[in-house]
Scaffold this active site. Structure first.
Site, PDB file in Angstrom:
ATOM      1  N   HIS A 376      44.974  29.889  53.213  1.00  0.00           N
ATOM      2  CA  HIS A 376      45.314  31.143  52.549  1.00  0.00           C
ATOM      3  C   HIS A 376      45.637  32.277  53.519  1.00  0.00           C
ATOM      4  O   HIS A 376      45.771  33.417  53.070  1.00  0.00           O
ATOM      5  CB  HIS A 376      44.160  31.599  51.654  1.00  0.00           C
ATOM      6  CG  HIS A 376      44.044  30.839  50.375  1.00  0.00           C
ATOM      7  ND1 HIS A 376      44.809  31.113  49.260  1.00  0.00           N
ATOM      8  CD2 HIS A 376      43.252  29.789  50.029  1.00  0.00           C
ATOM      9  CE1 HIS A 376      44.488  30.286  48.289  1.00  0.00           C
ATOM     10  NE2 HIS A 376      43.554  29.471  48.719  1.00  0.00           N
ATOM     11  N   LYS A 567      44.811  46.604  45.849  1.00  0.00           N
ATOM     12  CA  LYS A 567      44.465  45.378  46.569  1.00  0.00           C
ATOM     13  C   LYS A 567      43.417  45.718  47.620  1.00  0.00           C
ATOM     14  O   LYS A 567      43.149  46.892  47.897  1.00  0.00           O
ATOM     15  CB  LYS A 567      45.698  44.741  47.225  1.00  0.00           C
ATOM     16  CG  LYS A 567      46.504  45.673  48.097  1.00  0.00           C
ATOM     17  CD  LYS A 567      47.761  44.982  48.622  1.00  0.00           C
ATOM     18  CE  LYS A 567      48.783  44.770  47.521  1.00  0.00           C
ATOM     19  NZ  LYS A 567      49.252  43.410  47.403  1.00  0.00           N
ATOM     20  N   ARG A 568      42.823  44.698  48.184  1.00  0.00           N
ATOM     21  CA  ARG A 568      41.832  44.893  49.239  1.00  0.00           C
ATOM     22  C   ARG A 568      42.398  45.799  50.334  1.00  0.00           C
ATOM     23  O   ARG A 568      43.566  45.674  50.712  1.00  0.00           O
ATOM     24  CB  ARG A 568      41.449  43.513  49.808  1.00  0.00           C
ATOM     25  CG  ARG A 568      40.453  43.516  50.931  1.00  0.00           C
ATOM     26  CD  ARG A 568      39.974  42.081  51.199  1.00  0.00           C
ATOM     27  NE  ARG A 568      41.091  41.172  51.428  1.00  0.00           N
ATOM     28  CZ  ARG A 568      41.597  40.882  52.618  1.00  0.00           C
ATOM     29  NH1 ARG A 568      41.092  41.450  53.712  1.00  0.00           N
ATOM     30  NH2 ARG A 568      42.582  40.015  52.753  1.00  0.00           N
ATOM     31  N   LYS A 573      47.842  45.247  55.027  1.00  0.00           N
ATOM     32  CA  LYS A 573      48.347  45.546  53.683  1.00  0.00           C
ATOM     33  C   LYS A 573      48.947  46.952  53.613  1.00  0.00           C
ATOM     34  O   LYS A 573      49.625  47.296  52.653  1.00  0.00           O
ATOM     35  CB  LYS A 573      47.244  45.360  52.645  1.00  0.00           C
ATOM     36  CG  LYS A 573      46.793  43.892  52.523  1.00  0.00           C
ATOM     37  CD  LYS A 573      45.691  43.725  51.501  1.00  0.00           C
ATOM     38  CE  LYS A 573      45.187  42.288  51.451  1.00  0.00           C
ATOM     39  NZ  LYS A 573      46.157  41.363  50.819  1.00  0.00           N
ATOM     40  N   THR A 675      49.017  37.808  44.589  1.00  0.00           N
ATOM     41  CA  THR A 675      49.116  37.472  43.165  1.00  0.00           C
ATOM     42  C   THR A 675      49.228  38.721  42.306  1.00  0.00           C
ATOM     43  O   THR A 675      49.784  38.666  41.210  1.00  0.00           O
ATOM     44  CB  THR A 675      47.902  36.638  42.696  1.00  0.00           C
ATOM     45  OG1 THR A 675      46.691  37.293  43.068  1.00  0.00           O
ATOM     46  CG2 THR A 675      47.934  35.240  43.301  1.00  0.00           C
ATOM     47  N   LYS A 679      51.570  39.729  38.746  1.00  0.00           N
ATOM     48  CA  LYS A 679      51.055  40.355  37.518  1.00  0.00           C
ATOM     49  C   LYS A 679      51.848  41.615  37.182  1.00  0.00           C
ATOM     50  O   LYS A 679      52.196  41.852  36.021  1.00  0.00           O
ATOM     51  CB  LYS A 679      49.575  40.685  37.700  1.00  0.00           C
ATOM     52  CG  LYS A 679      48.701  39.464  37.933  1.00  0.00           C
ATOM     53  CD  LYS A 679      47.334  39.839  38.497  1.00  0.00           C
ATOM     54  CE  LYS A 679      46.589  38.618  39.001  1.00  0.00           C
ATOM     55  NZ  LYS A 679      45.364  38.967  39.755  1.00  0.00           N
TER      56      LYS A 679
END
Length: 835
Positions: A376, A567-568, A573, A675, A679
């Site tokens: 992952h 998100k985290r 990110k 993911t 969504k």
């Protein structure tokens, strides 16, 4: 506050459902003998009139569980009788969210639940809020596992998930003066109506060391063997339509009936319970703080405990109907979700060699053909490595097996690549040096027959960079399985109005075959459909605003553009890049108050690891930015920043349907898949993002012209690494310089001078490793295109509909079908109705 939900949808044949679930003539509610009333009386011991919202939630949940229980047992009985090949999915995380509404939806009981709610005059929203999000995961890894289990059940695959029953989730996130504060997440503080304890199926796990309490911490005591008991707690996993109800089995650690009565009698009460406290500590918390030595050791024992309990249980199931060990790979597929369960390799070998008394070669063949590994991450620090000394103390037999696996493997590599000692060092299961370590990713690859990535670019980079040596040794083992999400929770349940609009247009087949959403492409040219689509988005935004006002007391403008990044929190990110964009927009409005800019609300949400100081500082900056903008009358009503604390599945279900814009802005080449991007897409949000992870495939499905892509590609990031200089952007891009100068001038931290200096250091002094400044101007250019499109409401709706139409590939049903066909060779095993 009212909330429209999926409970209002559909009118199935309730009599047929009663037959399917085998629940006979018993009523759900409405009489003294009905399920709901009996649970209120006999479980909670309260009169109906005196029942609290929590009492009513538990009674409703237990009534739903009563309805599904016979089907749940019949599912397992069918597997026992038919003896199919089964999937066992090992994961340290299952981020399942709340279960009541999801279970009602998948059981097709929505009309029944709606009737009960109306008859009893229940406050649906209040009841739903009584259920905590199950604290069994942290982020995308756990949410993916939950989607996978639901899809496996929907596809009628004989599957079981294995995880740990954490008493506390990772933490409950509070904000104090803009800073993240971590509080215990005691999600099991009240009884969980969904779980069923199975103490008769407990497993004993042996360790070569024991533990003692010292200074308030648990410390290993080498040379003193001990054992733990794994007690299984089962939760139903309901496939859509309720035909198959699989099981998520979570292991709780306990001491094997230990209590030192002598020490207790002598007054040493704590020491008398040391072993019990030690055992229960093991599954107390999801991901103990691994910035400490003790925390890392506890994490390792957690991983072994999961593996040992789960393999023992899978072997036990195999032996009920089979006696020939050579059939094990034909009856069991075991998927390791990331490196956390990689100890399954030596543990399965130990079972086969030491307990089943098979020869090494036969045991190794069975192990490799049974196990498969999903990677992952491309981040080196996320590829786990455990100190060899810990395994010597805790798991010496498993370490012996790892040594032997490594000896044989390296011997084969030397034959294939003579003289290539560099390769030998890179692929060895043991990292040499002053403190030797076991490389868990290497172990997982060598010990399995399949290694897959989770998006096309991720799988390609695994083969070319992260695991290149292994891909050259085992090219046939590497494959891609692009992630997906379940459309039941992430569209049907969380966005009922859009779901009804889609069903009215193309029928309800999309619920179990998301590829049918492609039929919506034609409706993008239908002005009436576009109008209804805009109305559904407007209503979703209004409902979110109602929920936000109920939960915070704050008022939002539903007509503003809702621009989201949830998100985290992590440097790659690039939440900081998003914040810099907002600073630039803020500067533009300050300098040109008459600038034509539609009102925008920027939402952030996500947790930072407790020991990750940079991520926590980014959260602080976002919150200070929000306060500054709110207090500036020059931009009030035009720009707003909101950080939503305690991001979880339930919060995502509120914000995603309401979002106009989805930010997927990781540094290209660093996001494995993502993911949340999927969504947002299937709920009609437009994506502004980099060419990274699954966003590349999403843009290909919907058409790049319907995305706002920007920034360096993964190849460009890699090629520019040696010469990239963030100072160039600071010196040559005025808006970049002005934003950084404002950030570091204490404009956003007037009461805390210098607090944001580390952000400037990361971006300039330390080289901006994740290339925020390299992509900022391109990001702003994409933002200009986005705002221009939004000004044309018809064009915006057309492209948003095309995004929904293009999201069909990203169902976890498709992903699981590919795993089942290409890796597991697991076939559907339909559960018949009871005669």
């Amino acid at each position: 506050m009212s909330r429209k939900t999926a409970i209002a949808q559909g009118v199935p044949d309730l009599a047929a459902l009663a037959t399917q679930y085998g629940c006979g003539p018993v009523r759900f509610a409405g009489t003294d003998e009905a399920l709901y009333e009996r649970h209120l009386l006999f479980d909670s011991g309260v009169d109906l009139a005196a029942a609290t919202a929590r009492d009513r939630f538990e009674a409703l949940a237990r009534s739903v569980r009563d309805i599904l229980s016979q089907r749940w047992l019949l599912t397992e009985k069918t597997y026992e009788q038919q003896n199919p090949k089964r999937l066992y999915y090992l994961s340290m995380e299952f981020l399942i969210g709340r279960s009541l509404e999801n279970n009602v939806t998948n059981l097709l009981l929505a009309p029944l639940a709606k009737k009960v709610i109306e008859e009893k005059k229940l406050n649906l929203f209040e009841i739903m809020e009584q259920e905590p999000d199950a604290g069994l995961g942290n982020g995308g890894l756990g949410r993916l596992a939950a989607c996978f289990m639901e899809s496996a059940a929907t596809l009628q695959l004989p599957a079981m998930g294995y995880g740990l029953r954490y008493e506390y989730g990772i933490f409950r996130q509070l904000l104090q003066n803009g800073w993240q504060q971590e509080m215990p997440d005691n999600w099991l503080g009240s009884p969980d109506p969904w779980e069923v304890a199975r103490p008769n199926e407990k497993v004993e796990v042996s360790l070569a060391c024991s533990f003692e309490l010292s200074g308030g911490s648990l410390r290993p005591v080498p040379g003193r063997p001990s054992s733990l008991t794994g007690v299984p707690f089962d939760r139903p996993v309901i496939g859509y339509g309720g035909s198959t109800i699989n099981t998520l089995r979570l292991w709780a650690a306990a001491a094997p009936g230990y209590f030192n009565f002598e020490e207790f009698s002598q007054g040493d009460f704590v020491e008398a319970l040391t072993q019990t406290l030690t055992a229960e500590t093991l599954t107390r918390v999801l991901y103990p703080d691994d910035s400490t030595f003790i925390g890392q050791g506890l994490r390792l024992v957690q991983e072994y405990f999961l593996v040992a309990c789960s393999l023992a249980d899978a072997v036990r199931r195999f032996q009920r109907g089979n006696s020939d060990w050579r059939l094990f790979p034909e009856k069991a597929a075991i998927q390791m979700n990331d490196t956390h369960p990689a100890l399954a390799v030596p543990e399965l070998m130990r079972i086969l060699v030491d307990q089943a008394h098979l020869g090494w070669d036969e045991a190794w063949n069975i192990t490799q053909n049974t196990l498969a590994y999903t990677n992952h991450t491309l981040l080196a620090e996320a590829l786990e490595k455990w100190p060899l000394a810990w395994l010597e103390d805790m798991l010496p037999r498993q370490l012996e097996i790892i040594y032997e696996i490594n000896r044989r493997f390296l011997s084969d590599v030397r034959l294939r690549f003579p003289g290539d000692e560099g390769r030998i060092q890179r692929v060895s299961l043991i990292e040499e040096g002053a403190g030797k370590k076991v490389r868990m990713a290497n172990l997982a690859v060598v010990g399995s027959h399949s290694t897959n990535g989770v998006a096309a670019i991720h799988s390609d980079l695994l083969r070319k960079t992260t695991l290149r040596d292994f891909a050259e040794i085992f090219p046939e083992r590497f494959n891609n399985k692009t992630n997906g999400v379940t459309p039941r929770r992430w569209l049907l349940l969380c966005n009922p109005e859009l779901s009804r609009l889609i069903t009215d247009a193309i029928g309800d087949g999309w619920i179990t075959d998301l590829s049918q959403l492609s039929k919506l492409k034609a409706f993008a040219e239908d002005s009436g459909f576009r109008d209804d689509f805009r109305k559904s988005k407007r209503n979703a935004k209004r409902q979110f605003c109602e929920w936000f006002r109920w939960s915070t007391g704050q008022v939002l403008d539903a007509d503003a553009i809702f621009d989201c990044q949830v998100k985290r929190i992590h440097e790659y990110k690039r939440q900081l890049l998003n914040a810099l964009r907002i600073v630039v927009l803020y500067n533009r409005l300050r300098e040109s108050p008459d600038l034509d800019m539609h009102p925008r609300t920027f939402f952030f949400a996500g947790k930072a690891a407790p020991a990750y100081r940079f991520a926590k500082l980014v959260i602080k900056f976002i919150n200070n930015l929000a306060v500054t903008i709110d207090s500036d009358p020059a931009v009030r009503g035009r720009l707003k920043v909101v950080f939503l604390p305690e991001y979880c599945v339930s919060l995502a279900e509120h914000i995603i349907p309401a979002s106009d814009v989805s930010n997927q802005i990781s540094t290209a080449g660093y996001e494995a898949s993502g993911t949340s991007n999927m969504k947002f897409m299937m709920n009609g949000a437009m994506t502004i993002g980099t060419r990274d992870g699954a966003t590349i495939e999403m843009a290909a499905e919907a058409g790049e012209e319907n995305f706002f892509l920007f920034g360096l590609t993964a190849e460009q990031v890699s090629e520019s690494r040696s010469w990239y200089n963030p100072h160039w952007h600071y010196e040559h891009e005025p808006e970049t310089r002005e934003a950084l100068d404002l950030m570091c001038s204490d404009y956003f931290s007037r009461n805390e001078p210098g607090v944001f200096a580390p952000l400037r250091d990361v971006l300039l002094t330390h080289g901006d490793y994740y290339m925020h400044l390299a992509d900022l101007q391109s990001y702003l250019g994409a933002d200009v295109r986005l705002r221009a499109l939004h000004a044309d409401c018809e064009a915006w709706a057309r492209k948003a509909i095309l995004n929904v139409a293009g999201s069909g590939k990203f169902s976890s049903d498709r992903t699981i079908a590919e795993y089942a066909a290409d890796i597991w060779n697991v076939q559907p095993c339909p559960v018949p109705n009871k005669p």
